[in-house]
Structures are given as C-alpha cells and as structure tokens.
Design an enzyme around this catalytic site. Structure first.
Site, PDB file in Angstrom:
ATOM      1  N   CYS A   2       0.830  -1.197   0.000  1.00 24.30           N
ATOM      2  CA  CYS A   2       0.000   0.000   0.000  1.00 24.30           C
ATOM      3  C   CYS A   2       0.869   1.254   0.000  1.00 24.30           C
ATOM      4  O   CYS A   2       2.012   1.227   0.429  1.00 24.30           O
ATOM      5  CB  CYS A   2      -0.885   0.025   1.231  1.00 24.30           C
ATOM      6  N   ARG A  27       4.207   0.493  -6.506  1.00 27.31           N
ATOM      7  CA  ARG A  27       4.139  -0.484  -5.420  1.00 27.31           C
ATOM      8  C   ARG A  27       3.027  -1.505  -5.645  1.00 27.31           C
ATOM      9  O   ARG A  27       2.968  -2.514  -4.967  1.00 27.31           O
ATOM     10  CB  ARG A  27       3.888   0.244  -4.088  1.00 27.31           C
ATOM     11  N   TRP A  74      -3.373  -2.334  -1.477  1.00 26.52           N
ATOM     12  CA  TRP A  74      -3.115  -3.663  -2.018  1.00 26.52           C
ATOM     13  C   TRP A  74      -3.860  -4.619  -1.097  1.00 26.52           C
ATOM     14  O   TRP A  74      -3.476  -4.802   0.054  1.00 26.52           O
ATOM     15  CB  TRP A  74      -1.606  -3.937  -1.995  1.00 26.52           C
ATOM     16  N   ASN A  98      -0.751   0.972   6.028  1.00 23.33           N
ATOM     17  CA  ASN A  98       0.018   0.021   5.243  1.00 23.33           C
ATOM     18  C   ASN A  98       0.531  -1.047   6.212  1.00 23.33           C
ATOM     19  O   ASN A  98       1.083  -0.703   7.247  1.00 23.33           O
ATOM     20  CB  ASN A  98       1.200   0.767   4.588  1.00 23.33           C
ATOM     21  N   GLU A 485      22.743 -20.160   5.287  1.00 23.81           N
ATOM     22  CA  GLU A 485      22.526 -18.803   4.776  1.00 23.81           C
ATOM     23  C   GLU A 485      23.311 -17.787   5.621  1.00 23.81           C
ATOM     24  O   GLU A 485      23.906 -16.844   5.084  1.00 23.81           O
ATOM     25  CB  GLU A 485      21.021 -18.494   4.783  1.00 23.81           C
ATOM     26  N   LYS A 489      26.065 -15.319   4.117  1.00 19.40           N
ATOM     27  CA  LYS A 489      25.914 -13.866   4.236  1.00 19.40           C
ATOM     28  C   LYS A 489      27.169 -13.262   4.844  1.00 19.40           C
ATOM     29  O   LYS A 489      27.675 -12.253   4.381  1.00 19.40           O
ATOM     30  CB  LYS A 489      24.696 -13.603   5.106  1.00 19.40           C
ATOM     31  N   GLU A 492      30.227 -13.493   2.375  1.00 16.68           N
ATOM     32  CA  GLU A 492      30.204 -12.703   1.140  1.00 16.68           C
ATOM     33  C   GLU A 492      30.366 -11.212   1.382  1.00 16.68           C
ATOM     34  O   GLU A 492      30.885 -10.514   0.517  1.00 16.68           O
ATOM     35  CB  GLU A 492      28.954 -12.996   0.298  1.00 16.68           C
ATOM     36  N   LYS A 607      25.026  -8.922  -8.871  1.00 15.00           N
ATOM     37  CA  LYS A 607      23.653  -9.115  -8.419  1.00 15.00           C
ATOM     38  C   LYS A 607      22.918 -10.151  -9.254  1.00 15.00           C
ATOM     39  O   LYS A 607      22.127 -10.919  -8.747  1.00 15.00           O
ATOM     40  CB  LYS A 607      22.917  -7.767  -8.460  1.00 15.00           C
TER      41      LYS A 607
HETATM   42  C1  F6R Z   1      23.704 -14.261  -1.827  1.00 17.61           C
HETATM   43  C2  F6R Z   1      23.085 -14.077  -3.122  1.00 17.61           C
HETATM   44  C3  F6R Z   1      23.293 -15.115  -4.151  1.00 17.61           C
HETATM   45  C4  F6R Z   1      22.019 -15.318  -4.957  1.00 17.61           C
HETATM   46  C5  F6R Z   1      22.276 -16.282  -6.118  1.00 17.61           C
HETATM   47  C6  F6R Z   1      21.012 -16.570  -6.903  1.00 17.61           C
HETATM   48  O1  F6R Z   1      23.418 -13.205  -0.968  1.00 17.61           O
HETATM   49  O2  F6R Z   1      22.442 -13.077  -3.358  1.00 17.61           O
HETATM   50  O3  F6R Z   1      23.724 -16.315  -3.591  1.00 17.61           O
HETATM   51  O4  F6R Z   1      21.023 -15.822  -4.099  1.00 17.61           O
HETATM   52  O5  F6R Z   1      23.229 -15.731  -6.968  1.00 17.61           O
HETATM   53  O6  F6R Z   1      20.505 -15.416  -7.477  1.00 17.61           O
HETATM   54  P1  F6R Z   1      19.018 -15.347  -7.974  1.00 17.61           P
HETATM   55  O7  F6R Z   1      18.156 -15.464  -6.758  1.00 17.61           O
HETATM   56  O8  F6R Z   1      18.883 -14.018  -8.654  1.00 17.61           O
HETATM   57  O9  F6R Z   1      18.794 -16.509  -8.898  1.00 17.61           O
END
Ligand code: F6R
Length: 612
Positions: A2, A27, A74, A98, A485, A489, A492, A607
């Site tokens: 929202c 959004r 939403w 929201n 995870e 995290k 990285e 990314k």
């Molecule tokens: C870790 C991270 C990566 C992604 C991986 C898959 O923080 O971001 O391990 O999770 O590269 O990426 P997607 O989800 O875009 O397929």
C-alpha cells in the site's frame, strides 16, 4: 504494498494527494481513496481499481479541504472493493494504513462489544475505532493515538486525520516505512507524510524518517513533533534527498542492505497478502497450479545461493505440511547431472533476478523433460517468469544490495504458502490446521519488526566479530539451511570464513575446529529439536568454545561457561526461519561495516549471475 500520502497544506490538497499517489503506483494497488476536512468535517472519496476511478469520483464530487490523507490499497483483508478501500473513518477519525494488524479480530470483537459498528472486512478499520474509542473516553486526539498505538500488534505505517482538527495530521510507524516532508519557499508551512521519498518528491526534498515505534504530530502552527514508542519527544534528523537518488532511495540508512533488511516486515506482509486471504484465514493462491497437486509423486527444486537455501527450508515445509517428497539440488549441479524426470511432474525454481544462468538452464531442461515449471521470482519481467508455466512472484520490490536479504524472506513467505496449498490439496492438513498455520504466518511480519529491535545488541556482537577469522553456524530443522545462509551472508560481505552445519553433524568433524577464538552461532528456536541442539551446544561448551545462542527461550541452561544470547520474540516454531533470518542478516551486515567493507557491493560478486 500500500501507499500512503498525507498533506497539511494551505489550499485544496486533493489534487496534490492524487498526484503523489500516482508516484506510488509502482508499489502495486487495487483500490484508492482520499479523505480531507471539508469545513472542519471529515469527507471521503474512494474507488475500487485504478487512480483514474478515484479521479472520476473527485471530478463528480470535488474535495476542497487543506489537509488530507490518501492511500493506494493492495488488498490483504477483504476484496478490493470501495467499502474496503482506505481511508477508514467513523465520523471522528480517518485513517490510512500500510501493513497488517495481527490482533484486529480481538480488537474488533472488543470494540463491537462497546457498540462500534464496522463497515469493512479490513484490519485497518479497527484502528479508526480504537482511536475514536479513546477519544470518547475523554482523551485529546494526540493522547488517544499515544494510548492506543501500543495495543496494535503487527507491522504498520499509518496516517490519521481527526474531525474538527484542521491543523493536525498524525503519522505512525512500526515495521513499515513512513517519511515526513517539510515544505519550503512558497510551500513554507506545509507538511507531508508519505510511504517513501518518491511520493513527496514534487513537494520537498527535505525529509525525516520515522524509526520503528515512532509517531509524529504534524501541525502548521507547531511543525513536526516526533515521539518514540514510550511517548517521549525525540529528534529525527532532517536529510536532503537528491532527486536523482529518489528512484533508488536509501531512506535513513547508510546502505541499501540495511534498508532492505528493515523493509522486510513490510515486503513479507505484502507478499503474504498476495497468497493468503487474511480475512478468511486461508491460503488463496493467485493462480491455478499447473499440476494436480494431489497426484504429484514428488517435487523437484533447483536454485542457486541464497535462493537454494530458501528451497532447503521449503523442503521441510513441503514434507511436513504436504507429505510431498522433495528432491532439491543446486542448479549448477542439477543441470549437468541431467536426472531422469517424469513427464507431467513439477519442477520448482527459485530466483530473485529470474535471470540466473544455471537456474534458467534447469528450467529449460525440466521443460524438455515434459515437466511443468513453477518459479518463485522477484522480477516479474524476467526470463524465468516468462518461460515458466506459472510465475509465483515475490513482492520484495527492487533489491539493490548484492547480498540477498528481503528477496530471501519473501521467497520463504511464498514457499510457505505454496507448501500449505499443496498440503490442503493433498489432504495432508485439514481446514483447522490450515487456519492455524495461516495465523502463524500472519504473525511473521510483526515478529520480524520485533526482531529488528535486537539490532543494538547485534551491533555490539558484530564489533567483536570484526576480529575473528572463522565463524561456525549451527542449526537443526529449518534452522539448518538458515545456518548455511548465515555463513554465506557473513563470508560474502565481510570476507570472514564461515561455515554452516547441521548441529547434529558437529561431532562428525567440525568440532575439531572449536577453540575459544572461533564464535559458534547457534540458531535454536524453541521447536521439537531444541533440546537436541542444546546437547550440541554442551559439546561446544565442554571444549571451551565461544557460544552465541539465538533463541526465543530464556537460555537458563547451564553450559558451564558464558553463553551470549540474543533473545528473539516468542513464536510458534514452524516459520521461525523467516524471523530468525533478521538477526542472521544483521550479524553479517554490522560485522562488514565494522570492518570497513562495502556491504552493498562486495568484491567479486554480481547481483544477477547470467553466466555459468
Ligand atoms: C547471496 C546471493 C546469491 C544469490 C544467487 C542466486 O546473498 O544473493 O547467492 O542468491 O546468486 O541469485 P538469484 O536469486 O537471482 O537466482
């Protein structure tokens, strides 16, 4: 998600509010509304559908008030009808909201008992009645809000107008963002609230962000007065926002990663809203499954990195709630292993970007094998979304930080809903169990907001971590993939070596690493394996290891040494992985920051990984 806009202006504000709402269209929404004070009295215009429908209402019946609030909704609780559109009002108070009010049923029953009549299916309406009830008890509007806010459980942002109060607008935030804008030049005495800086961009670039638990009292005569969750006046820093930065606005945060961690209560709530009917307390998938879930012999999952860990958590859920066998593998292995797959079976892919080369290759392989493909993706226009039979979208919004945070928890939210939907379709859970699990899921955004409040404690811990070489994460059940995870995290973004292990594996090898230098982070919600995990902690303690326990049970256990504990809010255990992701992410973020690392753009990482 929202959108909220409020203006204390000098002339009619309805047109400006609609323009600001248009800037929040990104959004997503399915109805809209506006309330102003007309000759001192609350008046509303609301319409289902797009903003042009609201504009049509305003053209037919204009509003001229100089203070107003507007909203794009939403739908979560109740259909996207005019009656459910915000603002919700009761003659004394009008409110836009929201987020989710988890305890709305209890509050509604209580208020009905006191004679309040409800007109909508929404959770929001209880807020208007709660404030009105406090005012009927003799409190002034500001005091009524201060007294009532602590009764609201969940994650929310609000803007509120009061009948007869032409110079008062109140905003509040707990778990969903809200920003205050200060007019300048010919808008000198104007004040604004909005869901984000983008909404307020045409009016001002001078902003102050509310912290969780804050509310703000806006008055042209007195300016903006911020109060914290104890109703004490607080200062909130004013910042200038560059117009060019607005599209990818960091808000009050130093890094996108921090902002994205904090956005989670809101985006997880939004995502759940897409997959649950919160009024009915049921799962309501926004699509038809591409297979007959009742007949499915097994589910195959493939993904990479963090998305793969989301899949590992989901395996526990599909097996428990749907009694469905799950085969899961990292996409880069799966694609070359070329496993045999039965025609008409189902492959589930998970990806934030929807462009990851290995995951995409799995999609194409599965299709070539005659499988149906369901993908959980964040980018709606991505290749994976387009090539899948069904794309189950996570509504995390753009994730800018390279390390995935909010996309992960939104993936978990969708996967939990899918597991419950499969469970119902396969007769593995009944309607009562579904209602119980849905209620547990609806509590998750509020619990995440509560978990955020451990940040100061986590920062202190992270200051220490900045000097360590290795970290071990342990967990059992769904906390095991979360341990993986957590380790990913941390490594990285801080470049500290970290490993995640199933706690039961400790004595099969990694216990050799334990000494008093290496922190061992144990993720242990109070679930069916809690006691087992405690035994593993005992093994670490006996070897002089440094234990950090993240748990919701007071760790009264004697480990023969000191255990640093982060105490999480109490919760039913099934979806704890979503809530415990918050401290795990915060540990990594703050450690990286203390070490002077770039949390948003860690070295060597991209990314969207569109190469193998
Ligand atoms: C870790 C991270 C990566 C992604 C991986 C898959 O923080 O971001 O391990 O999770 O590269 O990426 P997607 O989800 O875009 O397929």
């Amino acid at each position: 998600m929202c959108g909220i806009v409020g203006i204390l202006g000098q002339g009619p504000v309805a047109g400006a509010i609609v323009e600001a709402l248009k800037r929040l269209e990104y959004r997503g929404y399915d109805s809209a509304g506006i309330a102003t004070l007309e000759d001192g009295h609350l008046a509303r215009r609301r319409a289902a559908g797009k903003l042009k429908n609201l504009e049509g209402c305003l053209a037919a019946e204009p509003l001229f008030g100089a203070c107003g609030i507007g909203h794009t909704r939403w739908a979560t609780h109740g259909k996207p009808t005019q009656a459910n559109a915000h603002p919700h009002a009761n003659g004394k108070v009008a409110v836009v909201h929201n987020g989710i009010i988890e305890n709305f049923r209890e509050l509604r029953d209580e208020l009905r008992g006191k004679g309040h009549v409800f007109e909508s299916d929404t959770d929001t309406e209880v807020i208007a009645h709660l404030f009105a009830e406090a005012m009927e008890g003799g409190l002034a509007p500001v005091d009524a809000v201060a007294a009532s806010l602590p009764r609201l459980k969940g994650a929310f942002a609000l803007a509120v107008l009061f009948d007869g109060e032409d110079d008062l607008l109140i905003g509040a935030r707990d778990g969903a963002p809200l920003v205050v804008g200060f007019g300048a030049g010919e808008r000198q005495n104007e004040l604004y609230v909005g869901s984000d800086a983008l909404a307020l961009a045409p009016f001002t670039d001078e902003l102050a962000y509310l912290d969780d638990g804050d509310f703000v009292i806006l008055s042209r005569a007195k300016g903006a007065e911020f109060r914290d969750l104890h109703n004490q006046p607080v200062e909130r820093r004013r910042v200038k926002t560059l117009a060019s930065a607005l599209l990818v606005d960091k808000g009050n945060y130093r890094h996108f990663m921090a902002k994205e961690i904090h956005e989670q209560p809101e985006v997880v709530a939004r995502t759940l809203g897409r997959y649950l009917d919160m009024s009915a307390g049921t799962v309501a998938l926004p699509f038809t499954l591409p297979v007959d879930a009742a007949q499915l012999p097994r589910l195959t999952i493939a993904a990479c990195g963090t998305a793969y860990f989301a899949g590992l958590v989901a395996r526990y859920w599909f097996e428990r709630f749907a009694r469905l066998p799950v085969e899961i593998e990292v996409a880069s292995e799966f694609r070359y292993r070329e496993p045999p797959m039965e025609r008409g079976g189902l492959t589930l892919l998970i990806s934030q970007s929807g462009e990851t080369a290995d995951t995409l290759a799995c999609l194409r392989y599965a299709k070539a094998q005659g499988q149906k493909v369901l993908s959980v993706v964040n980018v709606a226009s991505s290749t994976m979304a387009r090539e899948s039979d069904v794309a189950a979208l996570t509504l995390a919004g753009p994730e800018i930080g390279v390390a995935s945070t909010k996309a992960f928890t939104c993936q978990l939210a969708v996967l939990a809903c899918l597991a419950l939907a499969f469970g119902r379709a396969r007769g593995a859970i009944d309607a009562k169990e579904e209602a119980q699990y849905v209620a547990e899921l609806m509590a998750v955004p509020g619990l995440m907001a509560e978990a955020m409040k451990r940040e100061v404690r986590i920062e202190a811990l992270a200051r220490d971590f900045a000097h360590v070489r290795d970290v071990l994460y342990l967990g059992r059940g769904t906390s095991y993939p979360l341990a993986l995870e957590g380790a990913l995290k941390l490594k990285e973004i801080s470049y500290i070596h970290a490993e995640g292990y199933a706690a039961g594996e400790l004595k099969h090898g990694p216990i050799a690493l334990v000494d008093n230098d290496m922190p061992v982070i144990v993720l242990a919600p109070h679930d069916n394996v809690f006691d087992k995990t405690l035994s593993n902690m005992q093994e670490v303690a006996a070897r002089g290891g440094r234990l950090i326990l993240i748990t919701d049970a007071a760790a009264s256990h004697d480990f023969g040494g000191e255990v640093e504990t982060i105490t999480m809010p109490e919760m039913a255990p099934h979806f704890s992985a979503v809530v415990y992701a918050v401290p795990v992410q915060m540990i990594a973020y703050h450690t990286a920051i203390f070490m002077g690392k770039d949390a948003d753009q860690p070295r060597n990482l991209a990314k969207s990984v569109t190469v193998e």
